[in-house]
Design a protein around this motif. Structure first.
Motif, PDB file in Angstrom:
ATOM      1  N   SER A 168     -14.495 -10.201  50.632  1.00 32.92           N
ATOM      2  CA  SER A 168     -14.698  -8.788  50.946  1.00 32.92           C
ATOM      3  C   SER A 168     -15.647  -8.139  49.934  1.00 32.92           C
ATOM      4  N   GLN A 169     -15.538  -8.525  48.672  1.00 34.96           N
ATOM      5  CA  GLN A 169     -16.461  -8.014  47.654  1.00 34.96           C
ATOM      6  C   GLN A 169     -17.887  -8.478  47.948  1.00 34.96           C
ATOM      7  N   ASP A 170     -18.027  -9.719  48.384  1.00 33.91           N
ATOM      8  CA  ASP A 170     -19.359 -10.239  48.742  1.00 33.91           C
ATOM      9  C   ASP A 170     -19.944  -9.481  49.925  1.00 33.91           C
ATOM     10  N   ALA A 171     -19.092  -9.141  50.903  1.00 36.58           N
ATOM     11  CA  ALA A 171     -19.564  -8.415  52.085  1.00 36.58           C
ATOM     12  C   ALA A 171     -20.025  -7.004  51.712  1.00 36.58           C
ATOM     13  N   VAL A 172     -19.303  -6.342  50.819  1.00 35.38           N
ATOM     14  CA  VAL A 172     -19.698  -4.993  50.381  1.00 35.38           C
ATOM     15  C   VAL A 172     -21.040  -5.059  49.663  1.00 35.38           C
ATOM     16  N   LEU A 173     -21.217  -6.056  48.823  1.00 38.66           N
ATOM     17  CA  LEU A 173     -22.475  -6.213  48.095  1.00 38.66           C
ATOM     18  C   LEU A 173     -23.624  -6.532  49.058  1.00 38.66           C
ATOM     19  N   ARG A 192     -29.902   2.584  46.222  1.00 41.08           N
ATOM     20  CA  ARG A 192     -29.887   1.826  44.961  1.00 41.08           C
ATOM     21  C   ARG A 192     -28.603   2.079  44.193  1.00 41.08           C
ATOM     22  N   GLY A 193     -28.160   3.341  44.195  1.00 43.52           N
ATOM     23  CA  GLY A 193     -26.904   3.672  43.518  1.00 43.52           C
ATOM     24  C   GLY A 193     -25.726   2.940  44.146  1.00 43.52           C
ATOM     25  N   ALA A 194     -25.682   2.898  45.477  1.00 45.54           N
ATOM     26  CA  ALA A 194     -24.603   2.187  46.168  1.00 45.54           C
ATOM     27  C   ALA A 194     -24.668   0.685  45.871  1.00 45.54           C
ATOM     28  N   TYR A 195     -25.890   0.146  45.812  1.00 44.32           N
ATOM     29  CA  TYR A 195     -26.038  -1.282  45.505  1.00 44.32           C
ATOM     30  C   TYR A 195     -25.569  -1.587  44.087  1.00 44.32           C
ATOM     31  N   HIS A 196     -25.982  -0.775  43.120  1.00 49.40           N
ATOM     32  CA  HIS A 196     -25.563  -0.996  41.730  1.00 49.40           C
ATOM     33  C   HIS A 196     -24.050  -0.810  41.576  1.00 49.40           C
ATOM     34  N   ARG A 197     -23.505   0.148  42.301  1.00 50.57           N
ATOM     35  CA  ARG A 197     -22.059   0.375  42.257  1.00 50.57           C
ATOM     36  C   ARG A 197     -21.328  -0.852  42.819  1.00 50.57           C
ATOM     37  N   LEU A 209     -21.619  -3.706  40.302  1.00 51.66           N
ATOM     38  CA  LEU A 209     -20.694  -3.512  39.177  1.00 51.66           C
ATOM     39  C   LEU A 209     -19.245  -3.743  39.598  1.00 51.66           C
ATOM     40  N   GLU A 210     -18.913  -3.336  40.807  1.00 47.59           N
ATOM     41  CA  GLU A 210     -17.556  -3.550  41.313  1.00 47.59           C
ATOM     42  C   GLU A 210     -17.266  -5.044  41.448  1.00 47.59           C
ATOM     43  N   LYS A 211     -18.250  -5.809  41.889  1.00 45.17           N
ATOM     44  CA  LYS A 211     -18.046  -7.262  41.994  1.00 45.17           C
ATOM     45  C   LYS A 211     -17.909  -7.885  40.609  1.00 45.17           C
ATOM     46  N   ARG A 212     -18.714  -7.438  39.660  1.00 43.59           N
ATOM     47  CA  ARG A 212     -18.585  -7.952  38.285  1.00 43.59           C
ATOM     48  C   ARG A 212     -17.211  -7.623  37.714  1.00 43.59           C
ATOM     49  N   ARG A 213     -16.743  -6.388  37.962  1.00 40.51           N
ATOM     50  CA  ARG A 213     -15.417  -5.987  37.485  1.00 40.51           C
ATOM     51  C   ARG A 213     -14.348  -6.862  38.123  1.00 40.51           C
ATOM     52  N   PHE A 214     -14.514  -7.124  39.406  1.00 41.91           N
ATOM     53  CA  PHE A 214     -13.562  -7.963  40.119  1.00 41.91           C
ATOM     54  C   PHE A 214     -13.547  -9.381  39.543  1.00 41.91           C
TER      55      PHE A 214
END
Length: 195
Positions: free
Chosen positions: A67-72, A129-134, A137-142
């Motif tokens: 799911s994190q991959d799909a959001v990214l 770009r902001g949504a992509y960076h967010r 970062l969310e995937k890195r946090r995960f």
């Protein structure tokens, strides 16, 4: 104290009413000491693999990775320009009355069709770009959260293996002490018999 705790656990499993009495449990067959020693690294590796497969919190976090991959991927797609193709076909009735217009539609004499090609490219793309960076970062946090949980499991596994290794040494020391005490007792009995 550890023997008494183990005795209490056994009493609870066998018959809880034995806990109220001061019944002493004596083993009929003494415990066997295994000759093989624990290979710490092998035990840690095996226990770690099994813990990572069986622990529900690890499985839950790992199941969220797609799911994190799909959001990214969606955020990355939003950075790309959009190209839409829209098409339509219409039948028209041109007469003044409804009945006559309905006949025109059924006859198919008056038809329209249209094609629309829409190209959209945001010059700034700051929100995309902001949504992509967010999302990145969310995937890195995960992933850090998964890594921290795996590290926590590793520490727990190592503590358990160290505890087993310590207990193994304690059993060996107790066995040696028992043998030496038996030899000392045999020597004292021999001295007393011979005067």
């Amino acid at each position: 104290a550890a023997v008494l705790s183990a005795t209490d656990k056994l009493k609870r499993l066998v018959d809880p009413s034995l806990l109220r009495d001061t019944v002493l449990l004596v083993p009929v067959v003494p415990p066997r000491v295994q000759a093989r020693h624990l290979d710490v690294q092998l035990a840690v590796n095996q226990a770690m693999d099994e813990a990572l497969q069986r622990r529900p919190e690890v499985r839950q976090l790992r199941s969220q990775l797609p799911s994190q991959d799909a959001v990214l991927a969606r955020a990355q797609n939003n950075l790309l320009p959009k190209l839409d193709l829209v098409g339509g076909a219409f039948l028209n009735g041109t007469e003044g009355s409804f009945g006559q217009a309905n006949k025109d539609v059924r006859a198919g004499d008056f038809h329209n069709w249209s094609v629309l090609l829409s190209f959209e490219y945001a010059l700034e793309q700051s929100s995309a770009r902001g949504a992509y960076h967010r999302a990145e970062l969310e995937k890195r946090r995960f992933l850090l959260q998964v890594r921290n949980l795996e590290n926590q499991v590793l520490v727990e596994v190592r503590d358990a293996v160290r505890s087993i290794k310590t207990d193994e040494k304690r059993i060996e020391a107790t066995r040696r002490a028992r043998i030496l005490a038996q030899e000392q007792l045999d020597g004292e009995i021999s001295r007393n018999e011979h005067g």
